[in-house]
Design an enzyme around this catalytic site. Sequence first.
Site: not given
Length: 485
Positions: A213-215, A217
């Site tokens: 997920g957004s980790t 990014k």
Amino acid sequence: MNKTIRRASVFALLLVFALLVRATWVQFYDGQALADDKDNRRNAIETYSAPLGNIIVGGRSVTGSTPTKTGDLKYKRTYTDGERYAAVTGYASQAYAPTQLEGIYTDLLNGTDNRLKSVMDTVTNQRAEPGNVVTTVDPDVQKAGIDALGDKKGGAVAIDPKTGKILAVVSTPSYDPSSLTDANTAGEAWKKLTSDPEKPLTNRALRQPLPPGSTFKLVVAAAALEDGLYDSVDDKTDSPDPYTLPGTSTELSNENPNAPCTNATIRTALQYSCNNVFAKMAVQLGQDKVKAMAEKFGFNDDKLDVPVRAYTSVYPSDMYPSQTALTGIGQFDVTATPLQMAMVSAAIANGGKLVSPHMVSQITNSGGDVLQDYDDEADSKEIVSSSTAEQLQSAMRTVVDKGTGSNAQIPGATVGGKTGTAQHGENNSQVPYAWFTSYGKSDSSGKEVAVAVMVEQSGAARSEVSGNGLAAPVAKAMMEAALKD
């Protein structure tokens, strides 16, 4: 001598020669193969004829050996706080092949490693006194992770960024290795463990790659800064909100529709976890550049040994631009283990340099003499420049101080992090995975730690699943334990 007798004599001699050749072959070739065969009971009898060496955590043995009451195997393995350390030790069983550190250091722990032998042992061909495995694991950090995850299904890893020492390897639900040590009772325990739908034997910290997920990014942001796409985390990006995936009519939205994500800076985009910014950023960079950066952090490494072989974290290839966009937010076919995401935070926290992660400090003989020192052998490689690392550290602090990672705040410590809530199932039909990757530094002692947590299943309602709500508190507990004076 007539011809018949002569022929019979030659034939008899050939038979004798063949028997000699066969006997020699069996003794010197097949004999060794039979001796090495895992199903040869003599090996088990020899292995468990005396106490095994031990695995050490925080200066204390978490393993032992105890005499058996029946059978031809004189000793069996025992474990102290077995469930707490199962993801580290694995098990040594009279019935099944050993796993984790028990498996990797079998020869050392049972005394057959040649490095243990004295001159007299070599002359007499006697088994040496077994050696010991000294781990890097901090018992307080390990306990904090186990307690904080509780009855949630997940995994967590803590690393000292300066040294690469793995301070905790946590996987829940866990199991008690002692249930598998005795050949008389191991079968029933094995059946129960392998049929358990919660899969307690799976090491979720090292061998359960899931969408980060957004980790992820952070990896995309690192690529953008290193490539020069943006010079600073405070430069405005060119990021419409919503962002339409290339070649499609699908609009990518943000979790918080009121977040200031239109043309947001990298700092703001991390603070509010803006999908539009990083999806477009991945497309602008192109999959090859994102992949190159991911691989510098450790993705796609199928030989990551710590020394347990970690499952490969994956950044895919040969994608359409729309799929590349989704990888920018840690979706599509991107997968990562908690170890991998801890490595990302560790490299950022350590000024852009990643020290090879390892959970064994030394192996020693029975007298404590060091046979191999893994701390001295740990190497370091630059992942990103110190400037990029400092900027990402600053942006991660904003996430914790003012953004989606507020549950990781620790009084007296500087903490940076990134939350993630990864989609799960077709069309996100199942409960998402909650992630948090972070670093912490004590303001008084200067101690540092990097922690990544993945919560696979918590029992919480779908609307309550978030990296900040479920994973950040676990990371906070582990960081507090690691940073205490």
